[in-house]
Design an enzyme around this catalytic site. Sequence first.
Site, PDB file in Angstrom:
ATOM      1  N   ARG A 183       0.422  -1.455  -0.157  1.00 26.10           N
ATOM      2  CA  ARG A 183      -0.214   0.125   0.231  1.00 26.10           C
ATOM      3  C   ARG A 183       0.755   1.166  -0.006  1.00 26.10           C
ATOM      4  O   ARG A 183       0.011   2.398   0.679  1.00 26.10           O
ATOM      5  CB  ARG A 183      -1.325  -0.197   0.998  1.00 26.10           C
ATOM      6  CG  ARG A 183      -1.890  -1.255   0.775  1.00 26.10           C
ATOM      7  CD  ARG A 183      -3.475  -0.723   1.381  1.00 26.10           C
ATOM      8  NE  ARG A 183      -3.991  -1.350   1.224  1.00 26.10           N
ATOM      9  CZ  ARG A 183      -4.456  -2.542   1.832  1.00 26.10           C
ATOM     10  NH1 ARG A 183      -3.707  -2.727   3.201  1.00 26.10           N
ATOM     11  NH2 ARG A 183      -6.030  -3.302   2.125  1.00 26.10           N
ATOM     12  N   LYS A 243       4.341  11.713 -11.111  1.00 23.84           N
ATOM     13  CA  LYS A 243       3.448  10.894 -11.798  1.00 23.84           C
ATOM     14  C   LYS A 243       4.368   9.309 -11.837  1.00 23.84           C
ATOM     15  O   LYS A 243       5.558   9.569 -12.309  1.00 23.84           O
ATOM     16  CB  LYS A 243       3.206  11.448 -13.128  1.00 23.84           C
ATOM     17  CG  LYS A 243       2.205  12.053 -13.456  1.00 23.84           C
ATOM     18  CD  LYS A 243       1.429  13.038 -14.253  1.00 23.84           C
ATOM     19  CE  LYS A 243       0.971  13.343 -14.743  1.00 23.84           C
ATOM     20  NZ  LYS A 243       0.614  14.557 -16.508  1.00 23.84           N
ATOM     21  N   GLU A 266      11.297  18.780 -24.295  1.00 21.69           N
ATOM     22  CA  GLU A 266      10.608  18.930 -23.086  1.00 21.69           C
ATOM     23  C   GLU A 266      11.277  20.255 -22.077  1.00 21.69           C
ATOM     24  O   GLU A 266       9.662  21.002 -21.944  1.00 21.69           O
ATOM     25  CB  GLU A 266      10.212  18.076 -21.842  1.00 21.69           C
ATOM     26  CG  GLU A 266      10.253  17.054 -22.075  1.00 21.69           C
ATOM     27  CD  GLU A 266       8.628  16.736 -22.282  1.00 21.69           C
ATOM     28  OE1 GLU A 266       7.769  17.028 -21.990  1.00 21.69           O
ATOM     29  OE2 GLU A 266       8.415  15.009 -22.321  1.00 21.69           O
ATOM     30  N   LYS A 296       7.858  23.538 -13.405  1.00 21.69           N
ATOM     31  CA  LYS A 296       7.140  22.902 -13.220  1.00 21.69           C
ATOM     32  C   LYS A 296       6.963  22.812 -11.804  1.00 21.69           C
ATOM     33  O   LYS A 296       6.021  21.465 -11.259  1.00 21.69           O
ATOM     34  CB  LYS A 296       7.937  21.078 -13.808  1.00 21.69           C
ATOM     35  CG  LYS A 296       7.458  19.683 -12.772  1.00 21.69           C
ATOM     36  CD  LYS A 296       7.499  18.598 -14.120  1.00 21.69           C
ATOM     37  CE  LYS A 296       6.103  17.795 -13.969  1.00 21.69           C
ATOM     38  NZ  LYS A 296       6.217  17.081 -14.512  1.00 21.69           N
ATOM     39  N   GLU A 325      -3.540  17.192 -11.920  1.00 18.49           N
ATOM     40  CA  GLU A 325      -3.926  17.415 -12.655  1.00 18.49           C
ATOM     41  C   GLU A 325      -5.364  17.866 -12.597  1.00 18.49           C
ATOM     42  O   GLU A 325      -5.860  16.982 -13.643  1.00 18.49           O
ATOM     43  CB  GLU A 325      -2.913  16.383 -14.111  1.00 18.49           C
ATOM     44  CG  GLU A 325      -3.410  16.717 -15.301  1.00 18.49           C
ATOM     45  CD  GLU A 325      -2.503  16.465 -15.767  1.00 18.49           C
ATOM     46  OE1 GLU A 325      -1.111  16.112 -15.775  1.00 18.49           O
ATOM     47  OE2 GLU A 325      -2.932  15.674 -17.190  1.00 18.49           O
ATOM     48  N   ARG A 363      -1.854  21.810 -14.109  1.00 19.50           N
ATOM     49  CA  ARG A 363      -0.897  21.129 -14.534  1.00 19.50           C
ATOM     50  C   ARG A 363      -1.126  20.329 -15.786  1.00 19.50           C
ATOM     51  O   ARG A 363      -0.123  20.027 -16.245  1.00 19.50           O
ATOM     52  CB  ARG A 363      -0.849  19.777 -13.301  1.00 19.50           C
ATOM     53  CG  ARG A 363       0.028  18.910 -13.913  1.00 19.50           C
ATOM     54  CD  ARG A 363       0.960  17.523 -12.729  1.00 19.50           C
ATOM     55  NE  ARG A 363       1.524  17.265 -12.832  1.00 19.50           N
ATOM     56  CZ  ARG A 363       1.955  16.200 -11.780  1.00 19.50           C
ATOM     57  NH1 ARG A 363       2.310  16.337 -11.008  1.00 19.50           N
ATOM     58  NH2 ARG A 363       3.701  15.099 -12.414  1.00 19.50           N
ATOM     59  N   ASN A 410       1.425  18.886 -21.414  1.00 19.95           N
ATOM     60  CA  ASN A 410       0.951  17.827 -21.792  1.00 19.95           C
ATOM     61  C   ASN A 410       0.823  18.131 -22.861  1.00 19.95           C
ATOM     62  O   ASN A 410       0.530  17.719 -24.095  1.00 19.95           O
ATOM     63  CB  ASN A 410       0.197  17.360 -21.613  1.00 19.95           C
ATOM     64  CG  ASN A 410      -0.475  16.724 -19.974  1.00 19.95           C
ATOM     65  OD1 ASN A 410       0.755  15.474 -19.853  1.00 19.95           O
ATOM     66  ND2 ASN A 410      -1.335  15.884 -19.467  1.00 19.95           N
ATOM     67  N   HIS A 416       1.634  16.650 -25.936  1.00 19.30           N
ATOM     68  CA  HIS A 416       1.361  15.108 -25.677  1.00 19.30           C
ATOM     69  C   HIS A 416       0.519  14.053 -26.333  1.00 19.30           C
ATOM     70  O   HIS A 416       0.201  13.003 -26.124  1.00 19.30           O
ATOM     71  CB  HIS A 416       1.532  15.213 -23.814  1.00 19.30           C
ATOM     72  CG  HIS A 416       2.964  15.050 -23.244  1.00 19.30           C
ATOM     73  ND1 HIS A 416       3.453  15.994 -23.963  1.00 19.30           N
ATOM     74  CD2 HIS A 416       3.953  14.500 -22.530  1.00 19.30           C
ATOM     75  CE1 HIS A 416       4.799  16.081 -23.313  1.00 19.30           C
ATOM     76  NE2 HIS A 416       5.128  15.310 -22.614  1.00 19.30           N
ATOM     77  N   HIS A 449       1.326  10.663 -27.937  1.00 21.67           N
ATOM     78  CA  HIS A 449       0.993   9.537 -27.692  1.00 21.67           C
ATOM     79  C   HIS A 449       0.483   9.063 -28.787  1.00 21.67           C
ATOM     80  O   HIS A 449       0.289   7.358 -28.743  1.00 21.67           O
ATOM     81  CB  HIS A 449       0.117   9.722 -26.534  1.00 21.67           C
ATOM     82  CG  HIS A 449       0.851  10.556 -25.043  1.00 21.67           C
ATOM     83  ND1 HIS A 449       0.444  10.159 -24.016  1.00 21.67           N
ATOM     84  CD2 HIS A 449       2.039  10.784 -24.497  1.00 21.67           C
ATOM     85  CE1 HIS A 449       0.882  10.883 -22.729  1.00 21.67           C
ATOM     86  NE2 HIS A 449       1.713  11.003 -23.896  1.00 21.67           N
ATOM     87  N   HIS A 469      10.375   9.872 -26.648  1.00 20.47           N
ATOM     88  CA  HIS A 469       9.496  10.023 -26.021  1.00 20.47           C
ATOM     89  C   HIS A 469       9.076  11.725 -27.020  1.00 20.47           C
ATOM     90  O   HIS A 469       8.242  11.596 -27.007  1.00 20.47           O
ATOM     91  CB  HIS A 469       9.392   9.901 -24.400  1.00 20.47           C
ATOM     92  CG  HIS A 469       8.066  11.088 -23.960  1.00 20.47           C
ATOM     93  ND1 HIS A 469       6.636  10.746 -24.273  1.00 20.47           N
ATOM     94  CD2 HIS A 469       7.744  12.182 -23.145  1.00 20.47           C
ATOM     95  CE1 HIS A 469       5.966  11.776 -23.633  1.00 20.47           C
ATOM     96  NE2 HIS A 469       6.570  12.125 -23.381  1.00 20.47           N
TER      97      HIS A 469
END
Length: 286
Positions: A50, A72, A114, A152, A162, A166, A170, A173, A177, A190
């Site tokens: 957990r 993330k 980035e 950031k 997000e 936030r 992206n 992105h 993706h 990426h």
Amino acid sequence: MAKCIKNFESLNLILDACFEHRLDRQSLLIAFGGGVIGDMTGFAASIYQRGISFIQIPTTLLAQVDASVGGKTGINNRYGKNLIGSFWQPCAVYCDSAFLKTLPKREFAAGVAEIIKMAVTFDKDFFEWLETHDLHDETHLTTAIHKSIAIKADVVSQDETERGIRAILNYGHTFAHVIENQTQYSTYLHGEAVAIGIVMANALAQKLGLLSKEEGSRIEALLERYALPTHYDISDPEAFYDAFFLDKKSAHDKITFILANGIGGNDMRNNITKEVVLEALKDVNV
Ligand code: GLY
């Protein structure tokens, strides 16, 4: 390029190792590597018993300026990228630019994509500074890393999970993706897919009057200066469009597009018609 290992099988290997070494809830995982290692280690840490602590020691530029900061974590599956994961903050992130000395050129450029992303969407002065400073110079690179992490960290501190601002991180992105998924994560790094995605997002922003042609060209020129790819052949625009719906930012059959609003500004739109998106894709598919 090796097939992406950010999957359930690899995650299980990490978890098995945790059990074999009898880690307990006081134990700590260390993610030592690039973004894939950080994402998988962080996700394993977030679900092992957990949740246990982890620290990030990012060794690529992309991981130093973006992936390692903000918590993330996750893995990919056949439906898309990072669709399984959690928000789990590392207890520390250690960045050392010495790791970057041995980075392959493409990996370096992928990280620069980035950095450019943060500048375009949040900081015009930083973008103009990037236009006049070569990041192959170590002093300039260190300045850019500091600046990117500051942007950031500021964004994440306002919106960790997000729900709002936030998502601006992206930028590029949503398109990237789809490109990564269509090419089985094996053609582009990426950051390279993000570079192409930025050009696609800019075509859409230009259609909507948010970005001028001249601003779009300046952004593309900066990406190209680092030999980043800026073009992808879309063989089936309809299929490309449909693939957007796997994006985590799409909700209730609406796709949220993150766009530059001038250089240094941003906008988030979820009401752009399919026709306009397809026209923008056509513009970049020449
Ligand atoms: N890489 C985007 C984010 O961390 O939110």
